[in-house]
Motif scaffolding. Sequence first.
Motif, PDB file in Angstrom:
ATOM      1  N   TRP A   1       6.582  10.632  11.622  1.00  0.00           N
ATOM      2  CA  TRP A   1       5.597  11.388  11.820  1.00  0.00           C
ATOM      3  C   TRP A   1       5.378  11.696  13.465  1.00  0.00           C
ATOM      4  CZ3 TRP A   1       2.130  12.677   8.019  1.00  0.00           C
ATOM      5  CH2 TRP A   1       2.560  12.028   6.728  1.00  0.00           C
TER       6      TRP A   1
ATOM      7  N   PHE B   1       0.669  -1.351   0.093  1.00  0.00           N
ATOM      8  CA  PHE B   1      -0.158   0.127   0.087  1.00  0.00           C
ATOM      9  C   PHE B   1       0.816   1.300   0.196  1.00  0.00           C
ATOM     10  CE2 PHE B   1      -2.621   3.243   2.436  1.00  0.00           C
ATOM     11  CZ  PHE B   1      -3.674   3.410   1.496  1.00  0.00           C
ATOM     12  N   GLU B   2       0.815   2.156  -0.893  1.00  0.00           N
ATOM     13  CA  GLU B   2       1.601   3.347  -1.063  1.00  0.00           C
ATOM     14  C   GLU B   2       0.787   4.375  -1.668  1.00  0.00           C
ATOM     15  OE1 GLU B   2       4.261   5.009  -0.923  1.00  0.00           O
ATOM     16  OE2 GLU B   2       5.441   3.787   0.260  1.00  0.00           O
ATOM     17  N   LEU B   3       1.375   5.612  -1.582  1.00  0.00           N
ATOM     18  CA  LEU B   3       0.798   6.878  -2.144  1.00  0.00           C
ATOM     19  C   LEU B   3       0.466   6.613  -3.791  1.00  0.00           C
ATOM     20  CD1 LEU B   3       2.765   9.708  -0.270  1.00  0.00           C
ATOM     21  CD2 LEU B   3       0.372   9.185  -0.209  1.00  0.00           C
TER      22      LEU B   3
ATOM     23  N   SER C   1      -4.009   6.964   0.915  1.00  0.00           N
ATOM     24  CA  SER C   1      -3.221   7.409   2.023  1.00  0.00           C
ATOM     25  C   SER C   1      -3.392   6.963   3.246  1.00  0.00           C
ATOM     26  CB  SER C   1      -3.567   9.026   2.141  1.00  0.00           C
ATOM     27  OG  SER C   1      -3.250   9.668   3.392  1.00  0.00           O
TER      28      SER C   1
HETATM   29  C1  LIG Z   1      10.631   6.060   5.017  1.00  0.00           C
HETATM   30  S1  LIG Z   1       9.707   5.483   3.615  1.00  0.00           S
HETATM   31  C2  LIG Z   1       9.818   3.634   4.144  1.00  0.00           C
HETATM   32  C3  LIG Z   1       9.518   2.769   2.909  1.00  0.00           C
HETATM   33  C4  LIG Z   1       9.212   1.330   3.301  1.00  0.00           C
HETATM   34  N1  LIG Z   1       8.359   0.794   4.433  1.00  0.00           N
HETATM   35  C5  LIG Z   1      11.028   0.787   3.752  1.00  0.00           C
HETATM   36  O1  LIG Z   1      10.978   0.457   4.686  1.00  0.00           O
HETATM   37  O2  LIG Z   1      11.666   0.903   2.697  1.00  0.00           O
HETATM   38  C6  LIG Z   1       8.152   5.815   4.107  1.00  0.00           C
HETATM   39  C7  LIG Z   1       7.128   5.553   2.997  1.00  0.00           C
HETATM   40  O3  LIG Z   1       5.956   6.109   3.257  1.00  0.00           O
HETATM   41  C8  LIG Z   1       4.997   6.414   2.310  1.00  0.00           C
HETATM   42  N2  LIG Z   1       4.097   7.407   2.541  1.00  0.00           N
HETATM   43  C9  LIG Z   1       4.057   8.707   3.114  1.00  0.00           C
HETATM   44  N3  LIG Z   1       3.009   9.118   3.299  1.00  0.00           N
HETATM   45  C10 LIG Z   1       2.125   8.344   2.937  1.00  0.00           C
HETATM   46  C11 LIG Z   1       0.633   8.332   2.909  1.00  0.00           C
HETATM   47  N4  LIG Z   1      -0.027   9.403   3.416  1.00  0.00           N
HETATM   48  N5  LIG Z   1       0.129   6.980   2.758  1.00  0.00           N
HETATM   49  C12 LIG Z   1       0.548   5.944   2.213  1.00  0.00           C
HETATM   50  N6  LIG Z   1       2.203   5.899   2.360  1.00  0.00           N
HETATM   51  C13 LIG Z   1       2.767   7.022   2.631  1.00  0.00           C
HETATM   52  C14 LIG Z   1       6.394   7.177   1.391  1.00  0.00           C
HETATM   53  O4  LIG Z   1       5.868   7.026   0.003  1.00  0.00           O
HETATM   54  C15 LIG Z   1       7.472   6.431   1.753  1.00  0.00           C
HETATM   55  O5  LIG Z   1       7.496   5.193   0.573  1.00  0.00           O
END
Ligand SMILES: C[S@@+](CC[C@H](N)C(=O)[O-])C[C@H]1O[C@@H](n2cnc3c(N)ncnc32)[C@H](O)[C@@H]1O
Length: 311
Positions: free
Chosen positions: A221, A172-174, A200
């Motif tokens: 966050w 699940f991602e943006l 989101s």
């Molecule tokens: C620090 S990265 C970590 C990515 C992954 N979990 C990893 O461990 O490599 C944080 C992730 O949160 C995603 N993200 C930020 N805001 C978001 C939202 N509102 N809904 C879903 N994903 C979100 C970003 O796109 C990013 O890929």
Amino acid sequence: AKLELTEHLMDGPKSVQELAALCSVAAGPLYQIMRSLAAEGIYREETFEVFSNTNMSRLLHRDAPGPAWNYSIIVGELYVSTFANLFHSVKTGQSAFADLNGMSYWDYLGRNDELGAIFDNLMTRLYDGDVEYLLNLYDFTSLGRLLDVGGGRGSFVRALMARHPEVECGLFELPAVSGRNELEFAADGLGGRCEILSGSFLEEIPSGFDAYLVKSVLHNWDDEHAARILRNCRAAGGNSARLVIVDFIVPPGNEPSFAKGLDLTMLALFGGKERSLIQFDQLLAGVGYRIASVVEGESQRGLAIIVADPV
Ligand SMILES: C[S@@+](CC[C@H](N)C(=O)[O-])C[C@H]1O[C@@H](n2cnc3c(N)ncnc32)[C@H](O)[C@@H]1O
């Protein structure tokens, strides 16, 4: 990294004048920069104003293994200016990045495809080694069908599926990231085993999974938003789905730790923070979870797995 000097030197030494012409920059300042880098072992001045690559400078090649090129671009383009505004975060508790750029870090990356892709690759390259470490530390197959919430480019679910051909999961991602993921997973033939979902996590998280993984996300966050993400996991997972958090745990006391350094980057970029175990416990208790176990290995960086059950 931005001028791709390493790439220009791959076929042998070049003079600063040649490099400056290739990169469309002024030769004098380029010489000053390369001379100072050479003093750190990054490039080497062979004869007056003629430079070659070194083992260290080769790490800055765009296609070199490891995160150095991606990291340099992200730090240079986004972090340096943010840290110059750290005072804003200290005064307000809010993101110095958002104050400078008028939008959140994630919105910024969403609007800038090139930097967005560089950041996603940075995360993959930084955390690839951690993924194997985590899979050795904990049996993630025991969790059933898992949704990786904010799973980036999917390096975790990819590794999990590669180890366990029977595993099915979700990512699940943006929308901007999911768009890139959909294409790649389809091209790799993994689309059938991994559902690519978009939205989101601050709004709603898809239900129907046996467990929810939140890896290297909560530290981006503040408590209010971290709680919102966890509440959405709880709403999606109902009374049965487990929650698995992977994050650094800040050790108590005055000992140095990787998390204590990263903590300031989280503060400046996001108004976020690294958390101690007590802080995780409080956060989880407030949103209807109870910690079932904490799995920590020998990693000096203190990356840990916190498994929690709905209360
Ligand atoms: C620090 S990265 C970590 C990515 C992954 N979990 C990893 O461990 O490599 C944080 C992730 O949160 C995603 N993200 C930020 N805001 C978001 C939202 N509102 N809904 C879903 N994903 C979100 C970003 O796109 C990013 O890929």
